[in-house]
Design a protein around this motif. Sequence first.
Motif, short mmCIF file in Angstrom:
data_model
loop_
_atom_site.label_atom_id
_atom_site.label_comp_id
_atom_site.label_asym_id
_atom_site.label_seq_id
_atom_site.Cartn_x
_atom_site.Cartn_y
_atom_site.Cartn_z
N VAL A 284 0.84 -1.20 0.00
CA VAL A 284 0.00 0.00 0.00
C VAL A 284 0.87 1.25 0.00
CG1 VAL A 284 -1.67 1.34 1.34
CG2 VAL A 284 -1.99 -1.12 1.09
N SER A 285 1.91 1.26 0.83
CA SER A 285 2.78 2.43 0.93
C SER A 285 3.51 2.71 -0.38
CB SER A 285 3.81 2.23 2.05
OG SER A 285 3.17 2.00 3.29
N ILE A 286 4.08 1.67 -0.98
CA ILE A 286 4.81 1.85 -2.24
C ILE A 286 3.85 2.22 -3.37
CG2 ILE A 286 6.13 0.62 -4.01
CD1 ILE A 286 7.66 -0.76 -1.84
N SER A 287 2.66 1.63 -3.38
CA SER A 287 1.69 1.95 -4.44
C SER A 287 1.24 3.40 -4.36
CB SER A 287 0.48 1.01 -4.34
OG SER A 287 0.86 -0.33 -4.53
N LEU A 288 0.88 3.88 -3.15
CA LEU A 288 0.45 5.26 -3.00
C LEU A 288 1.59 6.23 -3.31
CD1 LEU A 288 -1.77 5.06 0.22
CD2 LEU A 288 -2.53 5.35 -2.14
N SER A 289 2.80 5.90 -2.86
CA SER A 289 3.94 6.76 -3.15
C SER A 289 4.20 6.81 -4.66
CB SER A 289 5.19 6.25 -2.42
OG SER A 289 5.00 6.24 -1.02
N SER A 290 4.12 5.67 -5.32
CA SER A 290 4.33 5.62 -6.77
C SER A 290 3.29 6.45 -7.50
CB SER A 290 4.29 4.17 -7.26
OG SER A 290 5.30 3.39 -6.66
N LEU A 291 2.04 6.40 -7.01
CA LEU A 291 0.97 7.17 -7.65
C LEU A 291 1.24 8.67 -7.53
CD1 LEU A 291 -1.79 7.17 -9.05
CD2 LEU A 291 -2.85 7.16 -6.77
N LEU A 292 1.64 9.12 -6.34
CA LEU A 292 1.95 10.54 -6.18
C LEU A 292 3.18 10.92 -7.01
CD1 LEU A 292 1.38 11.27 -2.37
CD2 LEU A 292 -0.15 11.68 -4.29
N TYR A 293 4.17 10.05 -7.04
CA TYR A 293 5.35 10.31 -7.87
C TYR A 293 4.95 10.48 -9.34
CZ TYR A 293 8.73 9.08 -4.18
OH TYR A 293 9.50 9.06 -3.04
N LEU A 294 4.13 9.56 -9.83
CA LEU A 294 3.74 9.58 -11.25
C LEU A 294 2.94 10.83 -11.59
CD1 LEU A 294 3.56 8.25 -14.02
CD2 LEU A 294 1.57 6.96 -13.20
N ILE A 295 1.95 11.17 -10.76
CA ILE A 295 1.09 12.31 -11.06
C ILE A 295 1.89 13.61 -11.02
CG2 ILE A 295 -0.87 13.66 -10.23
CD1 ILE A 295 -2.12 11.05 -9.24
N SER A 296 2.69 13.80 -9.97
CA SER A 296 3.46 15.04 -9.86
C SER A 296 4.49 15.15 -10.98
CB SER A 296 4.14 15.13 -8.50
OG SER A 296 5.03 14.04 -8.30
N ALA A 297 5.16 14.05 -11.33
CA ALA A 297 6.15 14.08 -12.41
C ALA A 297 5.48 14.34 -13.76
CB ALA A 297 6.92 12.76 -12.44
N LEU A 298 4.33 13.69 -14.00
CA LEU A 298 3.66 13.83 -15.29
C LEU A 298 3.17 15.26 -15.51
CD1 LEU A 298 2.45 12.58 -17.85
CD2 LEU A 298 0.42 11.99 -16.50
N PHE A 299 2.48 15.82 -14.53
CA PHE A 299 1.93 17.16 -14.72
C PHE A 299 3.02 18.22 -14.62
CE2 PHE A 299 -1.98 14.89 -14.08
CZ PHE A 299 -2.90 15.58 -14.84
N GLY A 300 4.08 17.96 -13.85
CA GLY A 300 5.21 18.87 -13.87
C GLY A 300 5.88 18.89 -15.23
N TYR A 301 6.02 17.72 -15.84
CA TYR A 301 6.62 17.64 -17.18
C TYR A 301 5.72 18.28 -18.22
CZ TYR A 301 7.94 15.54 -21.65
OH TYR A 301 8.27 15.34 -22.96
N LEU A 302 4.41 18.03 -18.13
CA LEU A 302 3.47 18.60 -19.11
C LEU A 302 3.29 20.11 -18.95
CD1 LEU A 302 0.70 15.83 -19.19
CD2 LEU A 302 2.55 16.22 -20.83
N THR A 303 3.83 20.66 -17.86
CA THR A 303 3.80 22.11 -17.68
C THR A 303 4.99 22.77 -18.36
OG1 THR A 303 2.68 21.88 -15.55
CG2 THR A 303 3.76 23.99 -15.99
#
Length: 454
Positions: A284-303
């Motif tokens: 659960v911890s790694i999955s939630l952390s990975s999700l936050l990592y992916l979302i923040s990296a994706l939208f930061g890159y798309l900005t």
Amino acid sequence: MSINAGEVIRVATDHGAAEEDMASETTPILGMRAEPLRAKGASFTSSVFNLMNAIMGSGILGLAYAMAHTGIVGFCVLLLLVSSLAAYSINLLLKLCDQTGINSYEGLGGRALQKPGEVLVAVTILVQNIGAMSSYMFILKTELPAAITSFLNPETSGGAWYEDGRTLLILVTVFVVLPLALLPRIGFLGYSSSLAFLFMLFFTVVVVVNKWAIPCPLPSNVTHIQISNATESDCRPKLLVISSKSAYTIPTMSFSFLCHTAVLPIYSELDRPSRKRMQNVTNVSISLSSLLYLISALFGYLTFYGHVDTQLLLGYDTYLPRDVLVMAVRLAILLAVLLTLPLIHFPARKAILLLFCGDGSFSWVFHIISTFLILALVMVLAIFVPDIRNVFGVVGSTTSTCLLFVFPGMFYLRINNQPLRSLQSVGPVCLLVFGLFVGLLSLSVIVVTWAQNP
């Protein structure tokens, strides 16, 4: 916060240790061998928050830069690979705990390599965590005054006490870090860890919202990086990128999942502990952390696309000066770093306990003295050493890799005494080889960074 990809590698976050369950390194408190009269431990939710706090740190700020140099598909593949390997290495540690009844990382090192292995793990944890704490305190010293003054009137003259990084560092250490670090059990940090998670969640939400606040192509008249001939092609995301800067990605992402010294203490204090239950906490911890990592990296890159900074918040400072959300999220990240420090402190103190009090018995006198000494040491390093991160960068690239990949694979092979060509040895051998590869790669990245920026 001025953090580049090299610094993300150096500040690898590895945290946690429990003190009251240290009466013996081989105390069989886990799985089916649990003591019948064991006191109620930490809840599942509290354990998840603690492990997520151990996983997530300032490394989240460099992942958009990593995506810009690997592409969206490349980043997702690497994220899945590294998170899976991190979960697998934790699974190996939990298996060894159930097989041996040992509830500490140092104890597993002793079982695998006798006394030298025990001392090796203790020294590795001590060096890694003192380096991480020093780096985090250095960040607080340099960035916290600017984060606070950003909310005040820009015409206000300097000289106020809150503009002195050293004064602020001493205050937050004495009134925040020290009380939390003095707690005898890591489970007590569940509430502060939940706050740190909320700060990271807030950061991710702000990154998503600001995707539509900055136009693309980026306006060249406001950027600190000269952008000429900006066209619509600059706003097309790349799916796969391979370049020399892609070498930064694997070490950066690997150290973004460094939490292994916190796993066993959290397991020891977990209510109704079992390997399956702790593995669920890990997943659960790694999955939630990975999700936050992916979302923040994706939208930061798309900005920012190809112009994303090595530290994501610097881009928002340029295009959204004095934006309330950006200023608030900078302060939130600093508070999350602040609340992570007690978790990093636990395993460092436990390593000293093992090195100087070999019996591992808990003593309030030693507990308090060692807490003060460790915090005093890292505070002195952060205040008086001009750039302590460079020193611990080289050491951290090796110690972090050992704790994350090398030691779990090596200890599993040694304790189970399986032939290297057997089916059971394939996973641990691959983990060991991958760890050596990441260690050499991260060390090379730091050396190249030094050569380019002497």
